[in-house]
Design a protein around this motif. Structure first.
Motif, PDB file in Angstrom:
ATOM      1  N   SER A  65       0.786  -1.234   0.000  1.00 28.02           N
ATOM      2  CA  SER A  65       0.000   0.000   0.000  1.00 28.02           C
ATOM      3  C   SER A  65       0.820   1.286   0.000  1.00 28.02           C
ATOM      4  CB  SER A  65      -0.956   0.012   1.202  1.00 28.02           C
ATOM      5  OG  SER A  65      -0.226  -0.125   2.409  1.00 28.02           O
ATOM      6  N   SER A  66       2.137   1.197   0.260  1.00 29.57           N
ATOM      7  CA  SER A  66       2.953   2.422   0.342  1.00 29.57           C
ATOM      8  C   SER A  66       4.225   2.304  -0.493  1.00 29.57           C
ATOM      9  CB  SER A  66       3.313   2.719   1.802  1.00 29.57           C
ATOM     10  OG  SER A  66       2.165   2.923   2.575  1.00 29.57           O
ATOM     11  N   ARG A 115       6.882   5.100   0.021  1.00 29.00           N
ATOM     12  CA  ARG A 115       7.543   5.144   1.326  1.00 29.00           C
ATOM     13  C   ARG A 115       8.386   3.906   1.608  1.00 29.00           C
ATOM     14  NH1 ARG A 115       5.572   4.072   6.633  1.00 29.00           N
ATOM     15  NH2 ARG A 115       3.557   3.492   5.750  1.00 29.00           N
TER      16      ARG A 115
END
Length: 265
Positions: free
Chosen positions: A120-121, A124
């Motif tokens: 989901s990231s 990051r």
């Protein structure tokens, strides 16, 4: 929907912790402020559950299609003390091993899921990007661009870099928290004794600001919760000295406490 997702995971053994997020404001280093924000707000629940669901669904897709992905697995945890009815455990109340990366899904006990990976990231976290590319390659009927040995190499390197980053971040945060204590002597905090040493020193957590440090202190037991008074703090030496105060002293003391924000949407 998100509340139902959280309830379902809890029924499957997911940990529901009573946690605070400590926010530091160092825009004025001569007047640092600390704010304790409860993490279990409706807004944080929505963000948390949607991210967990997206990651879980991606792991199910990878598992069903035998994709070479980097699954995040966590062995079963245990609660170290008997909790009151309705009481949520804190980080001090659990014995849990760190999650580890593997090419095989083995379940994630803290999340109450039979399989889990992070996708989901991708901006990051590098491993999220790797997993996302693997899943999207399969969905586009293209040949995989990664082999298992390459993935495991990235997993090891990614874990190593993440640990180093977390250590640096923790040291920076601890420095500013101690600087805050230095600027606000005599404040009382809830404290938890994490470990006793034969030297007479203890490992203690000031739970309201999540500051863990060693210091000398007699008359406490491992696992004990008590009110600690900040006697002195030195940010240059990363040193904090505390004393244990009694209930009577607490009632007489009108010391200020760190600001705690109310739950908001």
């Amino acid at each position: 929907f998100c509340t139902d997702q959280a309830k379902l995971r809890k029924e499957n053994g997911a940990l529901e912790l009573d946690r605070y997020d400590v926010k530091l404001d160092i825009s004025d280093v001569d007047n640092i402020s600390i704010q304790s924000v409860r993490q279990n707000t409706p807004a944080s629940l929505m963000i948390q559950e949607l991210a967990i669901l997206a990651n879980h669904l991606a792991s199910k897709y990878a598992k069903e299609n035998n994709l070479p992905c980097l699954f995040r697995n966590q062995p079963p945890y245990s609660i170290t003390r008997e909790l009151e009815e309705g009481e949520k455990p804190s980080l001090n109340d659990i014995n849990i091993q760190p999650a580890r990366i593997s090419l095989e899904p083995e379940g994630h006990s803290a999340l109450g899921l039979e399989s889990y990976l992070q996708i989901s990231s991708p901006i990051r976290r590098f491993l999220d990007l790797v997993n996302q590319m693997t899943v999207m390659t399969e969905m586009g009927n293209r040949e995989s661009v990664f082999d298992e040995e390459e993935l495991l190499g990235w997993a090891r390197k990614g874990d190593e870099i993440q640990r180093e980053y977390n250590q640096i971040e923790r040291k920076l945060q601890d420095h500013w928290k101690i600087k805050y204590l230095e600027q606000n002597p005599g404040v009382n905090y809830q404290a938890y004794v994490m470990r006793l040493y034969r030297t007479g020193r203890i490992l203690v957590n000031l739970t309201e600001i999540q500051l863990i440090f060693e210091c000398p202190l007699d008359g406490v037991l491992q696992g004990e919760q008590f009110i600690a008074k900040i006697e002195s703090a030195n940010s240059k030496l990363n040193r904090v000295l505390i004393s244990k105060i009694t209930t009577e002293e607490t009632e007489q003391d009108s010391s200020k406490e760190p600001e705690t924000s109310k739950d908001t949407e």
